[in-house]
Design an enzyme around this catalytic site. Structure first.
Site, mmCIF file in Angstrom:
data_model
loop_
_atom_site.group_PDB
_atom_site.id
_atom_site.type_symbol
_atom_site.label_atom_id
_atom_site.label_comp_id
_atom_site.label_asym_id
_atom_site.label_seq_id
_atom_site.Cartn_x
_atom_site.Cartn_y
_atom_site.Cartn_z
ATOM 1 C CG ASP A 1 -2.092 0.948 1.075
ATOM 2 O OD1 ASP A 1 -2.359 1.389 -0.052
ATOM 3 O OD2 ASP A 1 -2.755 1.238 2.087
ATOM 4 C CB THR B 1 -6.362 7.900 1.500
ATOM 5 O OG1 THR B 1 -6.417 6.879 2.484
ATOM 6 C CG2 THR B 1 -7.666 8.678 1.507
ATOM 7 C CE1 TYR C 1 2.963 7.547 12.879
ATOM 8 C CE2 TYR C 1 1.449 7.504 14.737
ATOM 9 C CZ TYR C 1 2.299 8.211 13.904
ATOM 10 O OH TYR C 1 2.478 9.546 14.088
ATOM 11 C CE1 TYR D 1 -0.588 9.042 3.769
ATOM 12 C CE2 TYR D 1 1.655 9.869 3.969
ATOM 13 C CZ TYR D 1 0.329 9.906 4.356
ATOM 14 O OH TYR D 1 -0.080 10.788 5.338
ATOM 15 C CD GLU E 1 -7.875 13.024 3.904
ATOM 16 O OE1 GLU E 1 -7.362 13.866 3.146
ATOM 17 O OE2 GLU E 1 -8.123 11.854 3.569
ATOM 18 C CE LYS F 1 -3.645 2.157 7.420
ATOM 19 N NZ LYS F 1 -4.496 2.987 6.554
ATOM 20 C CG ASP G 1 -5.902 -0.085 3.641
ATOM 21 O OD1 ASP G 1 -6.047 -1.230 4.086
ATOM 22 O OD2 ASP G 1 -4.912 0.620 3.921
ATOM 23 C CD GLU H 1 -5.684 2.771 -0.121
ATOM 24 O OE1 GLU H 1 -4.832 2.216 -0.865
ATOM 25 O OE2 GLU H 1 -5.575 2.827 1.122
ATOM 26 C CD GLU I 1 -6.441 4.647 4.664
ATOM 27 O OE1 GLU I 1 -5.761 4.161 3.733
ATOM 28 O OE2 GLU I 1 -5.965 5.022 5.741
ATOM 29 N NE ARG J 1 -7.996 6.801 9.406
ATOM 30 C CZ ARG J 1 -7.216 6.758 8.346
ATOM 31 N NH1 ARG J 1 -5.942 6.452 8.476
ATOM 32 N NH2 ARG J 1 -7.710 7.005 7.150
ATOM 33 C CB THR K 1 -7.533 -4.673 2.331
ATOM 34 O OG1 THR K 1 -6.670 -4.260 3.403
ATOM 35 C CG2 THR K 1 -7.375 -3.723 1.158
ATOM 36 N NE ARG L 1 4.449 15.519 9.791
ATOM 37 C CZ ARG L 1 3.815 14.506 9.218
ATOM 38 N NH1 ARG L 1 3.501 13.430 9.941
ATOM 39 N NH2 ARG L 1 3.480 14.544 7.940
ATOM 40 C CD GLN M 1 -3.101 4.544 10.817
ATOM 41 O OE1 GLN M 1 -4.317 4.525 10.623
ATOM 42 N NE2 GLN M 1 -2.254 4.968 9.904
ATOM 43 C CG HIS N 1 -4.571 10.942 2.387
ATOM 44 N ND1 HIS N 1 -5.586 10.989 3.311
ATOM 45 C CD2 HIS N 1 -3.730 9.951 2.806
ATOM 46 C CE1 HIS N 1 -5.397 10.060 4.245
ATOM 47 N NE2 HIS N 1 -4.276 9.423 3.957
#
Length: 417
Positions: A123, A347, A242, A125, A361, A251, A231, A198, A196, A235, A255, A139, A238, A130
């Site tokens: 998978d 995503t 992670y 990114y 989101e 995850k 997917d 995808e 997600e 959250r 899927t 961040r 995660q 996204h």
């Protein structure tokens, strides 16, 4: 425009120009068989395999697409061309009424299965919108994208064993979460379950030997076709797990993919320019020819006993990294890929709020509500919710559809001590 003897309703996802591959069975014949979709029907490829070139007949009689995928780019074109010939009006097939009756089967009578034995699943990114959104959430705007993001197609190795075909329910997972920073973790059902949006593709061709690379200019020969993907993501699990190694149990709960694999040849009328990349990428990732597609994507949520509500619409043209770049980067170390391997985009989000491809989101980390019909609202998915992804291309009167990728959320299984 050429016409087929099989009825194709107006607005169908599956005109003669599409011919997506799938694997099906019926109650009267439970053996898994290859097919192509045409209108509201399928053509059973095993039933007409003897009408194809001898070198592809074993693949058409297989129970998965892996053998056909492994035959390579030239063979795919041969099979596609012959399939189209057989479905034309006044074709060799149409003239055999008894054969037509046995190999043209209503989709309503078909049970669809995973199209391939998936050896490995990666998978990526690849949506800059996204990645930027998630970066801002966690961040801030100044550090939204990590320093490597514009230089390499970031990705992780996923769990192939939990890839399931559309229609398979998804169980809410149990796991560890950290509801309050600085406090001990807790164990229980995921509370922030997400989808997600995808797009994924299957690797074809003979693959490459360990230690060899697939050059970006040759990578198109290794893309068998594209499929819709959801997917599913936990959250809250995660967030806790992670660091430092990335996605794991958040995850691997499931899927979902569509049963239909759309050949690249069907998508060529919808090629668009590759997403502008700045700074310039390394030569091993550079390709001038477009390999980006104008595929409209929609996500719907249908509560238990409720109506479908569209919650977002996006497009694959927003992907920063192409499938060819993903293959080139995946194999630059000499990693070997094999027919039936699955690679996903990550995503797909656009520039506007209604084009965000996840609840994370759309609800902006739970600070907003997503409105459904009948006054229902969501921040994340609830038990009983069915998530439905649909996709299609449309231009100059031609529509190429992907069918749908759907899955319903089941409650978590109680944990037995």
């Amino acid at each position: 425009m050429a016409t087929t003897f099989v009825h194709v309703p107006a607005g169908s996802d599956f005109p003669l120009e599409n011919l997506p591959y799938g694997v099906f069975s019926t109650k009267s014949n439970p053996r898994k068989r290859l097919c192509v979709a045409i209108g509201d029907s399928v053509l059973d490829l095993s039933g007409v395999a003897s009408l194809y070139a001898p070198e592809v007949q074993d693949a058409l009689n297989s129970e998965t697409l892996n053998l056909l995928m492994g035959l390579g780019y030239t063979a795919w074109n041969v099979v596609r061309s012959r399939t189209r010939e057989l479905l034309l009006k006044n074709s060799q097939l149409e003239q055999n009424a008894q054969l037509v009756q046995s190999v043209i089967i209503p989709q309503a009578e078909c049970e669809m299965h995973l199209p391939a034995d998936i050896g490995d699943y990666t998978d990526f990114y690849s949506s800059i919108h996204h990645a930027t959104n998630v970066g801002i959430m966690f961040r801030g705007k100044e550090n939204a994208l990590m320093p490597n993001w514009r230089h390499i197609p970031v990705g992780y190795h996923g769990r192939a064993s939990s890839v399931v075909v559309s229609g398979t329910p998804i169980r809410r997972p149990l796991g560890q979460t950290l509801p309050v920073d600085g406090q001990p973790p807790v164990f229980g059902p995921c509370k922030l379950l997400d989808f997600e949006l995808e797009m994924a593709f299957f690797i074809g061709g003979p693959g490459n030997k360990l230690g060899d690379r697939i050059p970006v200019e040759e990578a198109y020969k290794h893309v068998f076709g594209f499929t819709l993907m959801n997917d599913w993501s936990a959250r809250d699990i995660q967030k806790w797990e992670y660091v430092p190694l990335g996605p794991f149990t958040a995850k691997n709960l499931g899927t979902s993919i569509s049963p239909w694999v759309i050949p690249v040849a069907a998508l060529e009328p919808f090629l668009v320019d590759n997403f502008p990349q700045e700074p310039e990428v390394f030569p091993y990732l550079k390709h001038e020819k477009p390999f980006n597609f104008d595929i409209n994507l929609e996500v719907f949520v249908k509560p238990d006993n409720g109506e479908e509500s569209q919650i977002c619409k996006s497009n694959t043209k927003y992907l920063y990294w192409t499938a060819l770049q993903q293959i080139a980067h995946h194999t630059v170390t000499g990693c070997n890929v094999r027919p039936g391997d699955l690679m996903a985009s990550g995503t797909i989000s656009g520039e506007t709020e209604d084009s965000y491809g996840s609840m994370l989101e759309l609800s902006w980390r739970g600070s907003k509500t997503v409105n459904l019909k009948d006054g229902a609202v969501r921040k994340f998915l609830q038990d009983g919710d069915e998530v439905i992804i649909r996709g299609h291309c449309e231009r100059n009167g031609l529509r190429i559809g992907f069918g749908q990728c759907a899955g319903k959320v089941l409650p978590a299984k109680p944990f037995e001590h």
